[in-house]
Design an enzyme around this catalytic site. Structure first.
Site, mmCIF file in Angstrom:
data_model
loop_
_atom_site.group_PDB
_atom_site.id
_atom_site.type_symbol
_atom_site.label_atom_id
_atom_site.label_comp_id
_atom_site.label_asym_id
_atom_site.label_seq_id
_atom_site.Cartn_x
_atom_site.Cartn_y
_atom_site.Cartn_z
ATOM 1 N N CYS A 1 52.979 52.243 53.773
ATOM 2 C CA CYS A 1 54.344 51.781 54.029
ATOM 3 C C CYS A 1 55.370 52.637 53.282
ATOM 4 O O CYS A 1 55.632 53.768 53.674
ATOM 5 C CB CYS A 1 54.469 50.298 53.694
ATOM 6 S SG CYS A 1 55.915 49.519 54.468
ATOM 7 N N HIS B 1 50.114 47.600 56.495
ATOM 8 C CA HIS B 1 49.428 47.185 55.270
ATOM 9 C C HIS B 1 47.965 46.821 55.577
ATOM 10 O O HIS B 1 47.678 45.703 56.015
ATOM 11 C CB HIS B 1 50.136 45.986 54.644
ATOM 12 C CG HIS B 1 51.458 46.326 54.034
ATOM 13 N ND1 HIS B 1 51.587 46.779 52.739
ATOM 14 C CD2 HIS B 1 52.714 46.308 54.553
ATOM 15 C CE1 HIS B 1 52.871 47.006 52.482
ATOM 16 N NE2 HIS B 1 53.573 46.734 53.568
ATOM 17 N N GLU C 1 45.672 46.243 53.469
ATOM 18 C CA GLU C 1 45.105 45.417 52.409
ATOM 19 C C GLU C 1 45.207 43.922 52.695
ATOM 20 O O GLU C 1 44.486 43.123 52.090
ATOM 21 C CB GLU C 1 45.770 45.740 51.072
ATOM 22 C CG GLU C 1 47.240 45.361 50.953
ATOM 23 C CD GLU C 1 48.207 46.428 51.441
ATOM 24 O OE1 GLU C 1 49.371 46.417 50.998
ATOM 25 O OE2 GLU C 1 47.810 47.270 52.273
ATOM 26 N N SER D 1 39.248 29.063 24.164
ATOM 27 C CA SER D 1 40.020 28.002 24.809
ATOM 28 C C SER D 1 39.127 27.030 25.572
ATOM 29 O O SER D 1 39.589 25.990 26.012
ATOM 30 C CB SER D 1 41.018 28.618 25.787
ATOM 31 O OG SER D 1 40.327 29.216 26.872
ATOM 32 N N GLY D 2 37.868 27.389 25.756
ATOM 33 C CA GLY D 2 36.986 26.588 26.593
ATOM 34 C C GLY D 2 36.950 27.087 28.016
ATOM 35 O O GLY D 2 36.145 26.644 28.828
ATOM 36 N N GLY D 3 37.834 28.028 28.352
ATOM 37 C CA GLY D 3 37.879 28.589 29.694
ATOM 38 C C GLY D 3 36.972 29.783 29.851
ATOM 39 O O GLY D 3 36.391 30.292 28.892
ATOM 40 N N ASP E 1 37.684 32.943 30.688
ATOM 41 C CA ASP E 1 38.135 34.239 30.181
ATOM 42 C C ASP E 1 37.761 34.445 28.714
ATOM 43 O O ASP E 1 37.118 35.439 28.354
ATOM 44 C CB ASP E 1 39.648 34.389 30.353
ATOM 45 C CG ASP E 1 40.090 34.330 31.799
ATOM 46 O OD1 ASP E 1 39.241 34.534 32.687
ATOM 47 O OD2 ASP E 1 41.275 34.055 32.053
ATOM 48 N N SER E 2 38.194 33.530 27.857
ATOM 49 C CA SER E 2 37.903 33.695 26.434
ATOM 50 C C SER E 2 36.409 33.591 26.158
ATOM 51 O O SER E 2 35.887 34.257 25.261
ATOM 52 C CB SER E 2 38.679 32.670 25.599
ATOM 53 O OG SER E 2 38.259 31.352 25.880
ATOM 54 N N SER E 3 35.700 32.775 26.955
ATOM 55 C CA SER E 3 34.254 32.618 26.749
ATOM 56 C C SER E 3 33.502 33.903 27.084
ATOM 57 O O SER E 3 32.605 34.322 26.345
ATOM 58 C CB SER E 3 33.725 31.464 27.606
ATOM 59 O OG SER E 3 34.356 30.247 27.271
#
Length: 509
Positions: free
Chosen positions: A79, A167, A169, A221-223, A225-227
């Site tokens: 584009c 586009h 994508e 955090s328990g989530g 990502d951090s885990s």
């Protein structure tokens, strides 16, 4: 690991989708603002130029030195990227009489062209532009058109350099994935080696080299990502990783004790810190969303500074920052804007004297989960919904009090538990309850009530960059409403948020 594909972002809302499509081919790519080109771009095997809300006809429109790359690697302009090629290299770009937006049929003029190989003679594509290319540069040939756009796709003669006005994508371009694969795998000759196993091996090796025998403190955090960040760091440095889980008073109901229990099986060194009152004091009287985010972030830093000082010779702060956090917090000059500040992006104050290590800052959320599965993360953490770093602090509109938090925790607990009970939890990307600064009249028994209203929010998504509201069954929504109103004293009205991202964000603040 150097990215095999570099995507230069000119401010398009679809840039992140380009990266997703490339990574679905197991090819590592990175997004960089057009005006912050990385020094290692010469290591890439291909370059993609994104779309933009700007017009190349404007005097201050974003631009790059195309000649610096066109003779060195394959280039695909999408584009705006295609219009930039045409405009800067001798072609003509003009304002279109009618803005072309939506589905169109691409007529392939050259079926032997390597970019369009395998596409149907007429292929549905998605258009989104106001300008149009009316004359190609010298040395470029037409390879595709639509009914209203004569130059929909072109290639520079004898060079693997292409421009397309549509586009590929987005999902509305029915054969867009084929076109992207043609460019990434066949033309740029990228090696599809971006797998969870390879990521773990490469990342652990890099962390060992980066950290050596240094100590790292990381906030859990328990989530997911951090885990996952913690497991990667633990795999690299073992007992030199010190994990802190802070109760900021803004967690979900019973979350502090449940999260601490869930980490016992992972072999991580985790310390729980009850700091709820510190956060309530920091938030007292604040109503502006950014002010609340900053206050919560500062309180986290205060807690971590205190906990880090208790660990002898700690040198690093580990964070679970993921790629969407980085993308949304970096503004491309001009066309794009920073949507909101993220609690884990932007560095640390000088007084902390800690360096930051972010093992996941190149990954999207679904990629983090694949890596977590590779590392053996338990399913209850692996499939846990994303939860914002500021917690319920940005789900309480207006000022924050302990009483409001307790009210929201009860309502949120009912909603999440019912999602799990009805096997809807894993069908939803993210869900939660928002406490509104609104009171409404109600009737309970024979009494008039004047109590708070809430909004429940549930969305479906792949990586959180875009999201649609979850079409939950009416019967389920009725049960959620009844349970909350009957069991949570202080709430007498439940609404359901049916906004998508964009234009809304997933969180309200």
């Amino acid at each position: 690991m150097f990215p095999q594909i570099i995507i230069l972002d000119f401010g398009s809302q679809y840039t992140q989708l380009i990266a997703r499509r490339v990574r679905e081919l197991n090819v590592f790519c990175e997004i960089h603002p057009y005006n912050k080109i990385p020094s290692y771009i010469s290591e890439a095997k291909g370059l993609i130029l994104s779309g933009s809300p700007c017009s190349v006809r404007e005097d201050d429109s974003p631009t790059i030195d195309l000649a610096a790359y066109m003779d060195k690697m394959p280039v695909l302009g999408i584009c705006y990227g295609a219009q930039l090629m045409a405009n800067n290299l001798g072609g003509t770009v003009q304002a279109s009489n009618t803005r072309e937006y939506g589905r169109a049929q691409l007529v392939v003029a050259d079926s032997a062209n390597p970019l369009l190989a395998g596409l149907s003679t007429q292929s549905q594509v998605w258009m989104s532009h106001g300008d149009t290319i009316t004359a190609l540069p010298t040395g470029a040939s037409l390879i595709g058109s639509t009914e209203s756009v004569a130059v929909a796709a072109f290639q520079f003669d004898h060079k693997p350099v292409f421009g397309i006005q549509f586009h590929p994508e987005v999902t509305h371009s029915s054969e867009g994935k084929t076109l992207i694969k043609n460019f990434v795998i066949n033309i740029s000759q990228c090696v599809p080696n971006w797998t969870p196993a390879n990521f773990v091996t490469d990342t652990v090796a890099r962390l060992k080299q980066q950290l050596g025998s240094d100590k790292v403190v990381l906030g859990l955090s328990g989530g997911v990502d951090s885990s996952v960040a913690a497991l990667l760091l633990h795999k690299a440095i073992g007992t030199n990783l010190y994990c802190i889980f802070v109760d900021n008073g803004l967690l979900r109901q019973n979350e502090f004790s449940e999260v601490l229990e869930s980490y016992k099986s992972l072999g991580l060194n985790v310390k729980g810190v009850d700091s709820a009152q510190l956060f309530y004091d920091a938030l007292a009287g604040l109503t502006d969303p950014e002010a609340k985010r900053k206050a919560i972030g500062k309180a986290f830093i205060d807690v971590f500074d205190q906990e880090a000082k208790a660990i002898a010779d700690v040198k690093w702060l580990g964070q679970g920052t993921i790629y969407p956090d980085v993308i949304e917090s970096v503004s491309v000059k001009g066309p794009s804007v920073t949507i909101k500040s993220h609690h884990n992006v932007g560095g640390l104050p000088d007084f902390m004297k800690l360096q930051v290590v972010e093992p996941l800052n190149t990954l999207f959320k679904d990629e983090v989960r694949l890596v977590g599965a590779e590392l053996g993360l338990p399913a209850d953490i692996l499939h846990r919904h994303p939860f914002p770093g500021p917690g319920l602090g940005i789900r309480i509109l207006g000022d924050i009090t302990a009483e409001k938090v307790a009210l929201l925790q009860q309502a949120d607990g009912i909603f999440i538990n019912l999602l799990k009970k009805h096997n809807l939890y894993n069908q939803v990307w993210q869900a939660g309850v928002i406490l509104l600064p609104v009171q409404s009249v109600g009737v309970m028994g024979d009494e008039r009530t004047y109590e708070k209203a809430i909004a429940i929010r549930a969305v479906t998504s792949t990586d959180g960059m875009t999201a649609d509201w979850a079409h939950l069954p009416y019967e389920f929504l009725a049960e959620v409403s009844n349970e909350i109103i009957n069991k949570v004293r202080g709430i007498n009205r439940v609404t359901y948020d049916i906004s998508s991202k964009p234009p809304a964000t997933i969180e309200w603040e």
